[in-house]
Design a protein around this motif. Structure first.
Motif, PDB file in Angstrom:
ATOM      1  N   LEU A 133       0.840  -1.187   0.000  1.00  0.00           N
ATOM      2  CA  LEU A 133       0.000   0.000   0.000  1.00  0.00           C
ATOM      3  C   LEU A 133       0.876   1.238   0.000  1.00  0.00           C
ATOM      4  N   PHE A 134       0.640   2.151  -0.954  1.00  0.00           N
ATOM      5  CA  PHE A 134       1.321   3.442  -0.963  1.00  0.00           C
ATOM      6  C   PHE A 134       0.290   4.562  -0.948  1.00  0.00           C
ATOM      7  N   MET A 135       0.492   5.518  -0.072  1.00  0.00           N
ATOM      8  CA  MET A 135      -0.370   6.689   0.024  1.00  0.00           C
ATOM      9  C   MET A 135       0.283   7.839  -0.713  1.00  0.00           C
ATOM     10  N   MET A 136      -0.531   8.554  -1.482  1.00  0.00           N
ATOM     11  CA  MET A 136       0.008   9.655  -2.266  1.00  0.00           C
ATOM     12  C   MET A 136      -1.027  10.751  -2.406  1.00  0.00           C
ATOM     13  N   ASP A 137      -0.593  11.996  -2.313  1.00  0.00           N
ATOM     14  CA  ASP A 137      -1.516  13.113  -2.473  1.00  0.00           C
ATOM     15  C   ASP A 137      -2.126  13.103  -3.864  1.00  0.00           C
ATOM     16  N   VAL A 138      -3.366  13.521  -3.941  1.00  0.00           N
ATOM     17  CA  VAL A 138      -4.108  13.430  -5.189  1.00  0.00           C
ATOM     18  C   VAL A 138      -3.673  14.493  -6.195  1.00  0.00           C
ATOM     19  N   ASP A 139      -3.088  15.586  -5.740  1.00  0.00           N
ATOM     20  CA  ASP A 139      -2.696  16.674  -6.639  1.00  0.00           C
ATOM     21  C   ASP A 139      -1.267  16.456  -7.136  1.00  0.00           C
ATOM     22  N   SER A 140      -1.034  15.306  -7.732  1.00  0.00           N
ATOM     23  CA  SER A 140       0.314  14.919  -8.126  1.00  0.00           C
ATOM     24  C   SER A 140       0.325  14.410  -9.558  1.00  0.00           C
ATOM     25  N   VAL A 141       1.505  14.407 -10.147  1.00  0.00           N
ATOM     26  CA  VAL A 141       1.654  13.934 -11.517  1.00  0.00           C
ATOM     27  C   VAL A 141       2.900  13.060 -11.604  1.00  0.00           C
ATOM     28  N   PHE A 142       2.779  11.937 -12.294  1.00  0.00           N
ATOM     29  CA  PHE A 142       3.937  11.083 -12.557  1.00  0.00           C
ATOM     30  C   PHE A 142       4.730  11.683 -13.717  1.00  0.00           C
ATOM     31  N   ARG A 143       6.023  11.876 -13.506  1.00  0.00           N
ATOM     32  CA  ARG A 143       6.869  12.414 -14.562  1.00  0.00           C
ATOM     33  C   ARG A 143       8.031  11.489 -14.883  1.00  0.00           C
ATOM     34  N   VAL A 245      14.223   4.519   2.416  1.00  0.00           N
ATOM     35  CA  VAL A 245      13.984   5.964   2.373  1.00  0.00           C
ATOM     36  C   VAL A 245      14.168   6.433   0.938  1.00  0.00           C
ATOM     37  N   LEU A 246      13.117   6.990   0.347  1.00  0.00           N
ATOM     38  CA  LEU A 246      13.163   7.499  -1.017  1.00  0.00           C
ATOM     39  C   LEU A 246      13.637   8.945  -1.025  1.00  0.00           C
ATOM     40  N   SER A 247      14.359   9.320  -2.061  1.00  0.00           N
ATOM     41  CA  SER A 247      14.839  10.685  -2.202  1.00  0.00           C
ATOM     42  C   SER A 247      13.687  11.594  -2.638  1.00  0.00           C
ATOM     43  N   PRO A 248      13.887  12.924  -2.602  1.00  0.00           N
ATOM     44  CA  PRO A 248      12.839  13.845  -3.075  1.00  0.00           C
ATOM     45  C   PRO A 248      12.524  13.717  -4.558  1.00  0.00           C
ATOM     46  N   GLU A 249      13.264  12.874  -5.291  1.00  0.00           N
ATOM     47  CA  GLU A 249      12.859  12.567  -6.661  1.00  0.00           C
ATOM     48  C   GLU A 249      11.427  12.038  -6.704  1.00  0.00           C
ATOM     49  N   TYR A 250      11.027  11.381  -5.622  1.00  0.00           N
ATOM     50  CA  TYR A 250       9.706  10.750  -5.564  1.00  0.00           C
ATOM     51  C   TYR A 250       8.621  11.699  -5.070  1.00  0.00           C
ATOM     52  N   LEU A 251       8.990  12.914  -4.752  1.00  0.00           N
ATOM     53  CA  LEU A 251       7.999  13.972  -4.541  1.00  0.00           C
ATOM     54  C   LEU A 251       8.692  15.322  -4.604  1.00  0.00           C
ATOM     55  N   TRP A 252       8.811  15.834  -5.815  1.00  0.00           N
ATOM     56  CA  TRP A 252       9.296  17.188  -6.021  1.00  0.00           C
ATOM     57  C   TRP A 252       8.073  18.089  -6.145  1.00  0.00           C
ATOM     58  N   SER A 253       8.235  19.321  -6.597  1.00  0.00           N
ATOM     59  CA  SER A 253       7.096  20.232  -6.659  1.00  0.00           C
ATOM     60  C   SER A 253       7.251  21.218  -7.809  1.00  0.00           C
ATOM     61  N   ASP A 254       6.144  21.475  -8.478  1.00  0.00           N
ATOM     62  CA  ASP A 254       6.142  22.474  -9.537  1.00  0.00           C
ATOM     63  C   ASP A 254       6.276  23.888  -8.993  1.00  0.00           C
ATOM     64  N   TYR A 255       6.151  24.033  -7.677  1.00  0.00           N
ATOM     65  CA  TYR A 255       6.327  25.349  -7.079  1.00  0.00           C
ATOM     66  C   TYR A 255       7.794  25.771  -7.073  1.00  0.00           C
ATOM     67  N   ILE A 268       7.827  12.029  -9.378  1.00  0.00           N
ATOM     68  CA  ILE A 268       6.480  12.482  -9.022  1.00  0.00           C
ATOM     69  C   ILE A 268       6.600  13.949  -8.621  1.00  0.00           C
ATOM     70  N   ALA A 269       5.651  14.764  -9.045  1.00  0.00           N
ATOM     71  CA  ALA A 269       5.680  16.182  -8.697  1.00  0.00           C
ATOM     72  C   ALA A 269       4.303  16.636  -8.235  1.00  0.00           C
ATOM     73  N   GLN A 270       4.306  17.598  -7.328  1.00  0.00           N
ATOM     74  CA  GLN A 270       3.057  18.217  -6.900  1.00  0.00           C
ATOM     75  C   GLN A 270       2.706  19.348  -7.858  1.00  0.00           C
ATOM     76  N   LEU A 271       1.449  19.396  -8.244  1.00  0.00           N
ATOM     77  CA  LEU A 271       0.987  20.396  -9.193  1.00  0.00           C
ATOM     78  C   LEU A 271       0.768  21.748  -8.530  1.00  0.00           C
ATOM     79  N   VAL A 272       0.957  22.812  -9.297  1.00  0.00           N
ATOM     80  CA  VAL A 272       0.584  24.145  -8.844  1.00  0.00           C
ATOM     81  C   VAL A 272      -0.934  24.237  -8.849  1.00  0.00           C
ATOM     82  N   LYS A 273      -1.508  24.785  -7.790  1.00  0.00           N
ATOM     83  CA  LYS A 273      -2.965  24.891  -7.699  1.00  0.00           C
ATOM     84  C   LYS A 273      -3.351  26.158  -6.957  1.00  0.00           C
TER      85      LYS A 273
END
Length: 281
Positions: A133-143, A245-255, A268-273
């Motif tokens: 099971l992996f939990m992930m924020d919904v406002d994200s995009v696989f890159r 432990v995963l690096s921030p490659e697995y959750l960066w941000s468009d901000y 994986i990146a978080q979208l600007v909203k």
């Protein structure tokens, strides 16, 4: 169809992304992707998606995984009426399952309730559907590619803002002793994001059950942890170390205006909203 390891306890779950892969990578694979509160008060829909499907056979949509992998997208909306399956492109072997959850007047209550809904889902049905099971924020995009390299018994992801030179006393842990998420300034290893984390169901169930109980204890005395479920997650990881432990490659941000040299691939990146649109307060 699901990979079959069941819980030895009463069950387990979580909130946004679910990966289910068997331990033996040569056997058939099954992935369940779960997203939480995808509909907002302003009828805005965010869903985990693929922005660049270069390596996915031209498929655009919510799944990054190979087409031979059977996948189920589980949606947990608070506004089921604004969801339509046609909004999410699917190909053969892809399915959607929608489960209603109550709405909330505060975004803080939304994120805190992740642990509760995860626990309940794991206890009632999710333990029959997956191994991991992996939990992930919904406002994200696989890159980029996300696959079996991310799997382990218990997985945490370093927060992009605190992984370089931040001293432990400067981590944004909960610092009030009255909170169950309290971490003293002299303790701490890393600061983990609550937007991507996961593991085997047994371990995830223990985690979400513990964090839900601790947040409820806080609520009884009128305390809310500084960063809600993320504070409780960091407290749990301090005394129950992740096996990967995963690096921030697995959750960066468009901000972020630029990508530093040590982040070779944004997976994986978080979208600007517009937070005024998607948050009730």
């Amino acid at each position: 169809m699901a990979c079959g390891r069941k819980l030895h306890q009463s069950g387990a779950f979580a909130a946004p992304l679910l990966n289910c892969l068997p331990d033996d990578s040569s056997s058939s694979k099954y992935i369940l992707q779960l997203e939480y509160h995808v509909a907002t008060h302003q009828n805005t829909l965010y869903h985990t998606s693929v922005e660049d499907p270069e390596d996915s056979g031209g498929e655009r949509g919510v799944f990054w995984f190979p087409q031979e992998v059977q996948s189920l997208l589980g949606l947990f909306p608070d506004r089921k009426d604004v969801l339509a399956s046609g909004q999410i492109p699917l190909t053969q072997g892809r399915n959607i399952s929608i489960h209603d959850v109550p709405s909330a007047n505060r975004w803080q209550d939304v994120v805190l309730s992740k642990m509760k809904w995860a626990k309940l889902a794991l206890e009632t049905w999710l333990h029959r559907e997956a191994d991991y099971l992996f939990m992930m924020d919904v406002d994200s995009v696989f890159r980029g590619h996300v696959g079996a390299e991310a799997l382990s018994r218990l997985v945490g992801t370093l927060h992009r803002m605190y992984y370089r030179t931040t001293k432990r006393e400067d981590f944004p842990y909960e610092r009030r002793p009255e909170s169950q998420a309290y971490i003293p300034p002299t303790e701490g290893d890393y600061y983990y994001t609550a937007a991507v984390w996961g593991g085997l169901l047994d371990d995830m169930y223990r985690l979400v059950k513990h964090c839900d109980e601790k947040s409820q204890e806080d609520a009884k005395i009128g305390v809310e942890a500084a960063w809600q479920e993320e504070s409780h997650l960091n407290k749990y990881f301090l005394y129950n170390k992740p096996t990967k432990v995963l690096s921030p490659e697995y959750l960066w941000s468009d901000y972020e205006g630029s990508i530093p040299a040590d982040i070779r691939v944004v997976r994986i990146a978080q979208l600007v909203k517009n937070y005024q649109e998607v948050r009730p307060n």
